[in-house]
Write a protein that holds these residues in place. Structure first.
Motif, PDB file in Angstrom:
ATOM      1  N   SER A  62       0.823  -1.339   0.142  1.00  0.00           N
ATOM      2  CA  SER A  62       0.069  -0.276  -0.311  1.00  0.00           C
ATOM      3  C   SER A  62       0.674   1.200  -0.178  1.00  0.00           C
ATOM      4  O   SER A  62       1.968   1.271   0.179  1.00  0.00           O
ATOM      5  CB  SER A  62      -1.288  -0.143   1.221  1.00  0.00           C
ATOM      6  OG  SER A  62      -1.500  -0.594   1.272  1.00  0.00           O
ATOM      7  N   VAL A  63       0.076   2.237  -0.675  1.00  0.00           N
ATOM      8  CA  VAL A  63       0.382   3.541  -0.361  1.00  0.00           C
ATOM      9  C   VAL A  63       1.647   3.869   0.695  1.00  0.00           C
ATOM     10  O   VAL A  63       0.927   4.260   2.278  1.00  0.00           O
ATOM     11  CB  VAL A  63       0.260   5.147  -0.644  1.00  0.00           C
ATOM     12  CG1 VAL A  63       0.916   6.217   0.224  1.00  0.00           C
ATOM     13  CG2 VAL A  63      -0.946   4.497  -2.099  1.00  0.00           C
ATOM     14  N   GLY A  64       2.512   4.625   0.976  1.00  0.00           N
ATOM     15  CA  GLY A  64       3.527   4.203   2.554  1.00  0.00           C
ATOM     16  C   GLY A  64       4.469   3.273   3.287  1.00  0.00           C
ATOM     17  O   GLY A  64       4.758   3.353   4.121  1.00  0.00           O
ATOM     18  N   ASP A  65       4.086   2.256   2.311  1.00  0.00           N
ATOM     19  CA  ASP A  65       4.831   0.959   2.699  1.00  0.00           C
ATOM     20  C   ASP A  65       6.297   0.617   2.066  1.00  0.00           C
ATOM     21  O   ASP A  65       6.772   1.483   0.732  1.00  0.00           O
ATOM     22  CB  ASP A  65       4.236  -0.464   2.073  1.00  0.00           C
ATOM     23  CG  ASP A  65       2.854  -0.395   2.969  1.00  0.00           C
ATOM     24  OD1 ASP A  65       2.803   0.065   3.961  1.00  0.00           O
ATOM     25  OD2 ASP A  65       3.001  -2.102   2.087  1.00  0.00           O
ATOM     26  N   PRO A  66       7.315   1.205   2.791  1.00  0.00           N
ATOM     27  CA  PRO A  66       8.983   0.771   2.690  1.00  0.00           C
ATOM     28  C   PRO A  66       8.963  -0.648   1.652  1.00  0.00           C
ATOM     29  O   PRO A  66       8.417  -1.178   2.510  1.00  0.00           O
ATOM     30  CB  PRO A  66       9.719   0.825   4.151  1.00  0.00           C
ATOM     31  CG  PRO A  66       8.557   0.578   5.464  1.00  0.00           C
ATOM     32  CD  PRO A  66       7.028   0.623   4.617  1.00  0.00           C
ATOM     33  N   VAL A  67       9.771  -0.095   1.163  1.00  0.00           N
ATOM     34  CA  VAL A  67       9.973  -1.878   0.651  1.00  0.00           C
ATOM     35  C   VAL A  67      11.568  -1.741  -0.587  1.00  0.00           C
ATOM     36  O   VAL A  67      12.140  -1.231  -0.376  1.00  0.00           O
ATOM     37  CB  VAL A  67       9.351  -1.706  -1.036  1.00  0.00           C
ATOM     38  CG1 VAL A  67       7.521  -1.915  -0.714  1.00  0.00           C
ATOM     39  CG2 VAL A  67       8.992  -0.645  -1.716  1.00  0.00           C
ATOM     40  N   VAL A  68      11.772  -2.814  -0.586  1.00  0.00           N
ATOM     41  CA  VAL A  68      12.751  -3.099  -0.971  1.00  0.00           C
ATOM     42  C   VAL A  68      13.041  -3.887  -2.922  1.00  0.00           C
ATOM     43  O   VAL A  68      11.664  -4.547  -3.265  1.00  0.00           O
ATOM     44  CB  VAL A  68      13.873  -4.571  -1.069  1.00  0.00           C
ATOM     45  CG1 VAL A  68      14.919  -5.391  -1.297  1.00  0.00           C
ATOM     46  CG2 VAL A  68      14.389  -4.441   0.935  1.00  0.00           C
ATOM     47  N   LEU A  69      13.754  -3.172  -3.352  1.00  0.00           N
ATOM     48  CA  LEU A  69      13.359  -3.631  -5.134  1.00  0.00           C
ATOM     49  C   LEU A  69      13.663  -5.045  -5.590  1.00  0.00           C
ATOM     50  O   LEU A  69      14.915  -5.355  -4.866  1.00  0.00           O
ATOM     51  CB  LEU A  69      14.159  -1.989  -5.828  1.00  0.00           C
ATOM     52  CG  LEU A  69      13.702  -1.344  -5.415  1.00  0.00           C
ATOM     53  CD1 LEU A  69      14.208  -0.214  -6.735  1.00  0.00           C
ATOM     54  CD2 LEU A  69      12.027  -0.826  -6.293  1.00  0.00           C
ATOM     55  N   ASN A  70      12.676  -5.724  -6.804  1.00  0.00           N
ATOM     56  CA  ASN A  70      12.914  -7.136  -6.439  1.00  0.00           C
ATOM     57  C   ASN A  70      13.693  -7.073  -8.249  1.00  0.00           C
ATOM     58  O   ASN A  70      12.365  -6.885  -9.097  1.00  0.00           O
ATOM     59  CB  ASN A  70      12.806  -7.747  -6.373  1.00  0.00           C
ATOM     60  CG  ASN A  70      12.716  -9.548  -6.899  1.00  0.00           C
ATOM     61  OD1 ASN A  70      14.010  -9.907  -7.311  1.00  0.00           O
ATOM     62  ND2 ASN A  70      11.487 -10.265  -6.437  1.00  0.00           N
ATOM     63  N   TRP A  71      14.912  -6.997  -8.536  1.00  0.00           N
ATOM     64  CA  TRP A  71      14.914  -7.453  -9.981  1.00  0.00           C
ATOM     65  C   TRP A  71      14.769  -8.101 -10.440  1.00  0.00           C
ATOM     66  O   TRP A  71      14.276  -8.033 -11.441  1.00  0.00           O
ATOM     67  CB  TRP A  71      16.036  -6.360 -10.536  1.00  0.00           C
ATOM     68  CG  TRP A  71      17.595  -7.396  -9.951  1.00  0.00           C
ATOM     69  CD1 TRP A  71      17.807  -7.399  -8.913  1.00  0.00           C
ATOM     70  CD2 TRP A  71      18.260  -8.381 -10.638  1.00  0.00           C
ATOM     71  NE1 TRP A  71      19.112  -8.690  -8.253  1.00  0.00           N
ATOM     72  CE2 TRP A  71      18.576  -9.279 -10.033  1.00  0.00           C
ATOM     73  CE3 TRP A  71      17.450  -9.062 -11.793  1.00  0.00           C
ATOM     74  CZ2 TRP A  71      19.271 -10.395 -10.586  1.00  0.00           C
ATOM     75  CZ3 TRP A  71      18.432 -10.430 -12.680  1.00  0.00           C
ATOM     76  CH2 TRP A  71      19.825 -10.297 -11.409  1.00  0.00           C
TER      77      TRP A  71
ATOM     78  N   GLN B 247       4.787  -7.513  -8.375  1.00  0.00           N
ATOM     79  CA  GLN B 247       5.733  -8.702  -7.825  1.00  0.00           C
ATOM     80  C   GLN B 247       7.811  -8.129  -7.804  1.00  0.00           C
ATOM     81  O   GLN B 247       8.782  -8.773  -6.731  1.00  0.00           O
ATOM     82  CB  GLN B 247       5.870  -9.930  -8.663  1.00  0.00           C
ATOM     83  CG  GLN B 247       4.402 -10.260  -8.555  1.00  0.00           C
ATOM     84  CD  GLN B 247       3.699  -9.760  -9.304  1.00  0.00           C
ATOM     85  OE1 GLN B 247       4.646  -8.290 -10.044  1.00  0.00           O
ATOM     86  NE2 GLN B 247       2.813 -10.424  -9.602  1.00  0.00           N
ATOM     87  N   GLY B 248       7.986  -7.100  -8.020  1.00  0.00           N
ATOM     88  CA  GLY B 248       9.330  -6.548  -7.633  1.00  0.00           C
ATOM     89  C   GLY B 248       8.882  -5.254  -6.184  1.00  0.00           C
ATOM     90  O   GLY B 248      10.237  -5.156  -6.568  1.00  0.00           O
ATOM     91  N   VAL B 249       8.552  -5.939  -5.504  1.00  0.00           N
ATOM     92  CA  VAL B 249       9.189  -4.812  -4.422  1.00  0.00           C
ATOM     93  C   VAL B 249       8.848  -6.129  -2.923  1.00  0.00           C
ATOM     94  O   VAL B 249       7.210  -7.107  -2.942  1.00  0.00           O
ATOM     95  CB  VAL B 249       8.137  -4.243  -4.405  1.00  0.00           C
ATOM     96  CG1 VAL B 249       8.737  -2.787  -5.587  1.00  0.00           C
ATOM     97  CG2 VAL B 249       6.247  -4.417  -4.384  1.00  0.00           C
TER      98      VAL B 249
ATOM     99  N   THR C 120      13.972  -2.742 -13.446  1.00  0.00           N
ATOM    100  CA  THR C 120      14.274  -2.101 -12.084  1.00  0.00           C
ATOM    101  C   THR C 120      14.311  -0.237 -11.999  1.00  0.00           C
ATOM    102  O   THR C 120      13.598   0.274 -11.374  1.00  0.00           O
ATOM    103  CB  THR C 120      15.291  -2.428 -11.346  1.00  0.00           C
ATOM    104  OG1 THR C 120      14.782  -3.707 -10.934  1.00  0.00           O
ATOM    105  CG2 THR C 120      14.699  -1.840  -9.904  1.00  0.00           C
ATOM    106  N   GLY C 121      15.250   0.851 -12.434  1.00  0.00           N
ATOM    107  CA  GLY C 121      15.618   2.312 -13.299  1.00  0.00           C
ATOM    108  C   GLY C 121      15.628   2.523 -11.384  1.00  0.00           C
ATOM    109  O   GLY C 121      15.581   3.601 -11.107  1.00  0.00           O
ATOM    110  N   ALA C 122      16.566   1.543 -10.904  1.00  0.00           N
ATOM    111  CA  ALA C 122      17.317   2.594  -9.540  1.00  0.00           C
ATOM    112  C   ALA C 122      17.675   3.356  -9.241  1.00  0.00           C
ATOM    113  O   ALA C 122      17.544   4.420  -8.740  1.00  0.00           O
ATOM    114  CB  ALA C 122      17.343   1.854  -8.408  1.00  0.00           C
ATOM    115  N   PHE C 123      18.060   4.416 -10.539  1.00  0.00           N
ATOM    116  CA  PHE C 123      18.886   5.256 -10.334  1.00  0.00           C
ATOM    117  C   PHE C 123      18.268   6.583 -10.818  1.00  0.00           C
ATOM    118  O   PHE C 123      18.546   7.397 -11.675  1.00  0.00           O
ATOM    119  CB  PHE C 123      20.099   5.120 -10.619  1.00  0.00           C
ATOM    120  CG  PHE C 123      21.830   4.156 -10.835  1.00  0.00           C
ATOM    121  CD1 PHE C 123      21.726   3.837  -9.662  1.00  0.00           C
ATOM    122  CD2 PHE C 123      22.898   3.644 -11.552  1.00  0.00           C
ATOM    123  CE1 PHE C 123      22.616   2.889  -9.116  1.00  0.00           C
ATOM    124  CE2 PHE C 123      23.412   2.562 -11.376  1.00  0.00           C
ATOM    125  CZ  PHE C 123      23.597   2.429 -10.352  1.00  0.00           C
ATOM    126  N   ALA C 124      16.516   6.894 -10.057  1.00  0.00           N
ATOM    127  CA  ALA C 124      16.129   7.557 -10.325  1.00  0.00           C
ATOM    128  C   ALA C 124      15.539   7.956  -8.701  1.00  0.00           C
ATOM    129  O   ALA C 124      15.522   7.063  -8.072  1.00  0.00           O
ATOM    130  CB  ALA C 124      15.204   7.227 -11.145  1.00  0.00           C
TER     131      ALA C 124
END
Length: 357
Positions: free
Chosen positions: A77-86, A142-144, A130-134
């Protein structure tokens, strides 16, 4: 508009540009990136070792906060902290059904589809999906992987690749046991993560190998009991530290023919060699038929630490809480978007350079 470090063509420096992402579509999540690690795979994409569609925003090891969700999203949900999964698994292909989501045939499809544009409408691709340098990115849900709110996002970022890969190589791929000897060749972020995982597994001795003598202290902090400056006698030196036999487990965290052969030569008869480093398709590693038979070693490839992020990231956070894993120690340098090119130029001097936003 958000700022991003964009690769216009391979071999060229990244350019900080404004890009337009739009709103997340069905099943998608928009994430405000707090931190991203600079991984060797990003360098390999930038210099042409690995192929990708361009222009592209690199960066695949990151963490942040969900700022918008598309229709049908039920994972966060909005506000959740996440790790990106490439490498998000589809959970439906043959490999996923066999319990091997790290080999999912659809995991890399996201990288072949544009996810944003320049102001003139030119499409932009997400590096490794992923595009994490942004400042922000859009990924499939599924990518988080959601994480607890008390985990610093700057530390959580390294879970997305370095720690997940290095730790998984030890526990999932090689299945290192207490009392077994380990040698780790190449002490970047992944190699240091392998050291930490080997220490947590109760391995010993744990031997770190790198071309830079300055890595000795860092290796000790992360769990190495011994350190070797790499040379043409590395394998002989390792055997001298392991009763003349060689290590039970050798981990190559570089991916060059020379380091793979050094790992092979550093392992004992009947030992295991795990190749984690991503090499070039044009690089050839040679073995003669007799040595393959005579030494009885097992040679493993290791994709993403044979990990399932949905399972292994919560497990790793448990290791952090128990004091067996130190995320903060892996971040040896920090920069901003404009400093990514410099991080590439000095890659491997420390553990992990973290891009902060």
């Amino acid at each position: 508009m958000v700022k991003a470090a964009v690769l216009m063509r391979q071999g060229a420096p990244l350019e900080v540009r404004d890009i337009e992402l739009g709103e997340p579509g069905p099943g998608q999540v928009r994430v405000r990136v707090a931190a991203a690690g600079v991984c060797h795979s990003d360098l390999s994409l930038a210099n042409g070792t690995l192929a990708l569609d361009m222009p592209a925003v690199l960066g695949h090891e990151g963490a942040g906060t969900v700022v918008a969700v598309g229709e049908g999203v039920d994972r966060v949900s909005v506000g959740d902290p996440v790790v990106l999964n490439w490498a998000p698994a589809c959970r439906e292909c043959w490999f996923c059904e066999q319990g091997e989501p790290w080999l999912c045939v659809h995991a890399e499809e996201r990288a072949t589809h544009p996810y944003g544009t320049f102001g003139d409408g030119t499409p932009i691709y997400p590096g490794l999906g992923t595009g994490a340098f942004a400042e922000e990115t859009i990924v499939p849900q599924q990518g988080v992987v959601p994480i607890p709110r008390d985990i610093p996002l700057e530390q959580a970022a390294v879970l997305g690749c370095a720690v997940l890969t290095g730790n998984g190589a030890v526990h999932n791929t090689a299945e290192v046991r207490a009392g077994q000897s380990v040698v780790v060749i190449g002490l970047g972020g992944i190699g240091l993560s392998v050291l930490q995982a080997a220490r947590a597994a109760g391995a010993g001795p744990i031997i770190g190998v790198d071309i830079s003598e300055s890595k000795a202290e860092l290796a000790g902090v992360h769990g190495a009991t011994d350190f070797i400056v790499a040379d043409d006698k590395t394998s002989k030196t390792v055997r001298g530290l392991t009763g003349g036999r060689g290590a039970d487990h050798a981990f190559d965290c570089v991916g060059l023919p020379a380091t793979i052969r050094a790992s092979w030569g550093s392992s004992r008869r009947g030992g295991t060699v795990t190749v984690i480093g991503v090499g070039s398709r044009t690089s050839q590693v040679e073995f003669n038929a007799l040595e393959l038979y005579w030494f009885g070693r097992t040679l493993h490839g290791c994709v993403f630490g044979s990990s399932d992020p949905d399972v292994d990231i919560p497990r790793l956070l448990g290791e952090v809480a128990a004091g067996r894993l130190d995320l903060a120690a892996l971040a040896t340098d920090t920069t901003d978007l404009g400093g990514v090119n410099e991080a590439f130029d000095h890659f491997g001097q420390g553990g992990r350079t973290i891009v902060r936003f």
